[in-house]
Design a protein around this motif. Sequence first.
Motif, PDB file in Angstrom:
ATOM      1  N   SER A   1      36.013  36.986  31.444  1.00 22.35           N
ATOM      2  CA  SER A   1      35.723  37.859  32.571  1.00 22.35           C
ATOM      3  C   SER A   1      35.188  37.038  33.735  1.00 22.35           C
ATOM      4  O   SER A   1      34.397  36.110  33.537  1.00 22.35           O
ATOM      5  CB  SER A   1      34.693  38.925  32.156  1.00 22.35           C
ATOM      6  N   PHE A   2      35.642  37.352  34.940  1.00 23.73           N
ATOM      7  CA  PHE A   2      35.182  36.703  36.170  1.00 23.73           C
ATOM      8  C   PHE A   2      34.596  37.792  37.073  1.00 23.73           C
ATOM      9  O   PHE A   2      35.300  38.730  37.453  1.00 23.73           O
ATOM     10  CB  PHE A   2      36.337  36.010  36.890  1.00 23.73           C
ATOM     11  N   ASP A   3      33.314  37.659  37.413  1.00 27.98           N
ATOM     12  CA  ASP A   3      32.628  38.684  38.195  1.00 27.98           C
ATOM     13  C   ASP A   3      31.979  38.062  39.429  1.00 27.98           C
ATOM     14  O   ASP A   3      31.152  37.147  39.310  1.00 27.98           O
ATOM     15  CB  ASP A   3      31.552  39.354  37.338  1.00 27.98           C
ATOM     16  N   LEU A   4      32.332  38.581  40.593  1.00 26.32           N
ATOM     17  CA  LEU A   4      31.767  38.073  41.844  1.00 26.32           C
ATOM     18  C   LEU A   4      30.289  38.428  41.930  1.00 26.32           C
ATOM     19  O   LEU A   4      29.900  39.588  41.773  1.00 26.32           O
ATOM     20  CB  LEU A   4      32.522  38.663  43.033  1.00 26.32           C
ATOM     21  N   MET A   5      29.464  37.398  42.182  1.00 24.53           N
ATOM     22  CA  MET A   5      28.018  37.594  42.240  1.00 24.53           C
ATOM     23  C   MET A   5      27.485  37.562  43.678  1.00 24.53           C
ATOM     24  O   MET A   5      26.656  38.362  44.067  1.00 24.53           O
ATOM     25  CB  MET A   5      27.308  36.519  41.413  1.00 24.53           C
ATOM     26  N   LYS A   6      27.966  36.600  44.467  1.00 21.95           N
ATOM     27  CA  LYS A   6      27.477  36.456  45.833  1.00 21.95           C
ATOM     28  C   LYS A   6      28.420  35.556  46.619  1.00 21.95           C
ATOM     29  O   LYS A   6      29.326  34.934  46.044  1.00 21.95           O
ATOM     30  CB  LYS A   6      26.062  35.868  45.861  1.00 21.95           C
ATOM     31  N   ASN A   7      28.216  35.470  47.911  1.00 15.56           N
ATOM     32  CA  ASN A   7      29.020  34.561  48.736  1.00 15.56           C
ATOM     33  C   ASN A   7      28.202  34.086  49.932  1.00 15.56           C
ATOM     34  O   ASN A   7      27.269  34.767  50.370  1.00 15.56           O
ATOM     35  CB  ASN A   7      30.313  35.238  49.190  1.00 15.56           C
ATOM     36  N   TYR A   8      28.550  32.904  50.409  1.00 12.39           N
ATOM     37  CA  TYR A   8      27.892  32.325  51.574  1.00 12.39           C
ATOM     38  C   TYR A   8      28.801  31.248  52.163  1.00 12.39           C
ATOM     39  O   TYR A   8      29.812  30.873  51.551  1.00 12.39           O
ATOM     40  CB  TYR A   8      26.519  31.742  51.208  1.00 12.39           C
TER      41      TYR A   8
END
Length: 283
Positions: free
Chosen positions: A187-194
């Motif tokens: 599973s690949f789950d987006l946590m945050k971005n910057y």
Amino acid sequence: MKRLGIIALALFVQHFSAQTNRFVYQVTMKPDAENKTEIKTENAYLDISAEKSFFYSENRIKRDSIMQKAFQGGGGRGSMNRDQMENLKTNISYSVEKDKISQKTYFKDRIGRDQYSYEEDRPLTWKISSETTKIGEYKVQKAETDFGGRKWTAWFTTDLPYQDGPYKFGGLPGLIVKVEDDKSDYSFDLMKNYKIAEFPALNRFGNTLKVKRTDFVKQQQKFKTDPMSFMNQGGGSGITAPMRVSARGSGKGGNQNPAEMRKRMEERTKEETRKNSNPIELQ
């Protein structure tokens, strides 16, 4: 003054758009087919610019940084903090680069001493559903595909101006926020971005061999049955760098004979292979 303001604004917009966007995914894995209760979790980065995207392990870039500092300091491998390096072990040894211009995907992974690189030759065919939901702050839409011997369900968002995703996934009209196989092995789950200034330069040890995907799979299978044939490729003395590190780590002062070192290295490699008997791609 007004013209200067317009120029300054244009330069700011140009600089802003030239930056690279980093998306941090939590990757959950069950790499051991015989022990599905053992779950591995680590973070991976998807760095996206206008020209390309790059997916790789967070631990890898941290290990690279430690190694680079050790070598720059003149101490080499022997000066590295082994406990720190051990804590940064990764199950994501590969990296994936997507060329936005050519629409091609390139996969790189290590087998033995060398890096192998191939162009992905299987296009993703998505079945987009009308089903929507919300994951975190994003409104997402469902899509499904069969890839690498697994059935995958992805949730993508058009709230972000990217048509990309973790690993080899992409080609949807939005950014993939979550993608998981039907057995919940990966599973690949987006946590945050910057935003980051530029793509990092990853250390490349050994040769980089460009091959076809089918040849890479054959080499991978060969490595599982005969790992030592890969460790000795190009080695004049038959004692490779990984073996010398193993000898120092054994507490025997590096005085083991080559035959014993080969045996220890082979056992360790086969044990690692056994623990990774449930790969992300089954075929």
